[in-house]
Design a protein around this motif. Structure first.
Motif, PDB file in Angstrom:
ATOM      1  N   VAL A 148      93.342   9.395   4.898  1.00  0.00           N
ATOM      2  CA  VAL A 148      93.460   8.181   5.709  1.00  0.00           C
ATOM      3  C   VAL A 148      94.853   8.094   6.338  1.00  0.00           C
ATOM      4  O   VAL A 148      94.995   7.837   7.550  1.00  0.00           O
ATOM      5  N   LEU A 194      92.864   8.715   0.211  1.00  0.00           N
ATOM      6  CA  LEU A 194      93.947   7.968   0.863  1.00  0.00           C
ATOM      7  C   LEU A 194      94.913   8.885   1.602  1.00  0.00           C
ATOM      8  O   LEU A 194      95.471   8.498   2.637  1.00  0.00           O
ATOM      9  N   ARG A 245      90.304   8.668  -5.149  1.00  0.00           N
ATOM     10  CA  ARG A 245      91.074   7.795  -4.256  1.00  0.00           C
ATOM     11  C   ARG A 245      92.373   8.427  -3.741  1.00  0.00           C
ATOM     12  O   ARG A 245      92.693   8.263  -2.554  1.00  0.00           O
ATOM     13  N   THR A 269      90.977   1.712   3.852  1.00  0.00           N
ATOM     14  CA  THR A 269      91.959   1.535   2.774  1.00  0.00           C
ATOM     15  C   THR A 269      91.586   0.344   1.901  1.00  0.00           C
ATOM     16  O   THR A 269      91.699   0.399   0.666  1.00  0.00           O
TER      17      THR A 269
END
Length: 444
Positions: free
Chosen positions: A309, A306, A302, A410
């Protein structure tokens, strides 16, 4: 539980070669859909409508991909990973070869675009079954401490396929006149797929079955109806896989497909500006995707995901202004940085999604979650971007669209656990009666 180091490397190589060939086939169509097919298969329409119609036939594959994921996922969980991977490669290779011999609108009229859409649908079926099998074979054979790195190699097939497809089309369009390229030159890479598929088959036939699947098979624990069980026991994992992928797809196809339309139609620049810029960025991804996959083995799936992202959400607002400069170096910078952010998302993505599902349902669950998101993300992204710019006459609208899609990603990451240390053999717990049903081991 994992295979030998030599066998693991062989499986990763087979997955990489196979996915590269499949994405080569897939991107051939995507690129041709913006450069060739509007004129060849939709000559009676105005340029905008012809491009829109061509992109719509391109989107047909994304609709077929979930069906391919369901069908091949079922057999992957019932018969085995290896057999299905051989079949998907054949399906993709044959359909791509047939596109290369397809007559245009001038020869057979409306039958031409209908056959084009049908063959694109078959391509989607093959790719829908390919991704899950390639990722899972790499994941289930390798060292548990290197699952992110091992599973990232099939992801490298995306930029590798793009480099092969776009590189060939660019070379042919460069050495040929526009008339020759539109007449027959574009067909050469499609026909070449027929020969390349034999290379992939030769490699794949030499690998062994997944040891985790073999264990499930020996125990007689294979699912009778994998998809039904996935829906019943893994709905939260499906939701996470689906939403975590949407923004990645929207960003990627904006950065690699819509850029071609925007540069050629809105900026009136040579298509080589877009193709070469994305080509450079894709070549860089060949190293970056496994790098980010390996990083996810150290810090978690993650955090790396992230970071990508966040980077894409910021960069998309610089992306179009750099294109608007009409300077190739700055256009290249726009594409390269955009694809770096995509690599950060894409590197850990394969392991993250596959690790959400137990072994006996992993092929069906991972394929379904991944491929359904492709309809909302990849299929519609270039079309929505085209329509948004047409309606508002500003790329800010397109950038906001990408950011909204990344916000959905997200959310998908937020509702999932950190999957890096999960036990791949864990089975789901009984579904609770209230809340989100079917909270599996990682979500319990």
């Amino acid at each position: 539980m994992s295979g030998s180091t030599q066998q693991t490397r062989r499986v990763i190589l087979a997955s990489l070669i196979g996915t590269s060939l499949e994405w080569y086939d897939f991107f051939l169509y995507t690129t041709a859909a913006t450069l060739v097919f509007p004129k060849l298969f939709f000559p009676s329409l105005d340029p905008f409508s012809a491009t829109l119609a061509s992109l719509t036939t391109n989107a047909v594959a994304f609709v077929a991909r979930p069906l391919g994921g369901v069908v091949f996922g079922h057999f992957g969980d019932r018969v085995g990973r290896k057999t299905v991977l051989v079949v998907t490669l054949l399906v993709m290779g044959v359909s791509t070869f047939l596109i290369g011999v397809l007559p245009g609108y001038a020869a057979v009229g409306v039958i031409a675009p209908i056959l084009l859409a049908l063959l694109r649908f078959v391509q989607g079926l093959g790719l829908g079954g390919e991704w899950g099998g390639a990722v899972i074979m790499s994941l289930e054979h390798g060292d548990e401490r290197r699952r992110g790195f091992n599973a990232s190699w099939p992801q490298v097939g995306v930029p590798a396929g793009y480099v092969l497809a776009t590189g060939l089309l660019t070379l042919l369009s460069f050495v040929q006149s526009d008339e020759a390229f539109l007449s027959w030159g574009w067909r050469v890479p499609f026909l070449l797929s027929g020969a390349l598929v034999f290379v992939g088959l030769w490699v794949r036939l030499k690998i062994t079955e997944s040891p985790l699947f073999a264990e499930v098979d020996q125990q007689g624990a294979k699912a009778k109806m994998p998809l039904v069980e996935v829906l019943r026991t893994h709905p939260r994992a499906l939701l996470s896989a689906f939403t975590a992928r949407i923004g990645v797809d929207v960003a990627f196809y904006t950065f690699t497909a819509y850029i071609i339309v925007y540069i050629t139609t809105q900026l009136s620049l040579p298509r080589s500006y877009a193709l070469n810029a994305v080509l450079i960025g894709s070549a860089l991804q060949l190293a970056l995707i496994p790098l980010f996959g390996a990083l996810s083995d150290r810090v978690g799936r993650r955090p790396v995901y992230l970071a990508g992202v966040a980077g894409a959400a910021v960069w998309v607002f610089a992306f179009f202004p750099l294109l608007d400069t009409k300077s190739f170096p700055l256009i290249a910078v726009a594409a390269i940085v955009a694809l770096v952010t995509h690599a950060a998302m894409y590197g850990p993505q394969a392991a993250f999604i596959a690790e959400l599902f137990s072994t006996r349902l992993r092929y069906s669950g991972a394929s379904m979650g991944y491929q359904v998101a492709g309809i909302v993300g990849g299929a519609l992204a270039p079309i929505i971007a085209l329509q948004l710019f047409q309606a508002y006459q500003t790329t800010v609208a397109v950038s906001i669209y990408v950011v909204v899609a990344l916000a959905v990603t997200t959310l998908g990451l937020a509702i999932a656990p950190e999957t890096r240390d999960l036990d791949l053999t864990a089975e789901p717990e009984p579904a609770p009666r209230r809340g989100i049903p079917g909270q599996i081991g990682p979500f319990a």
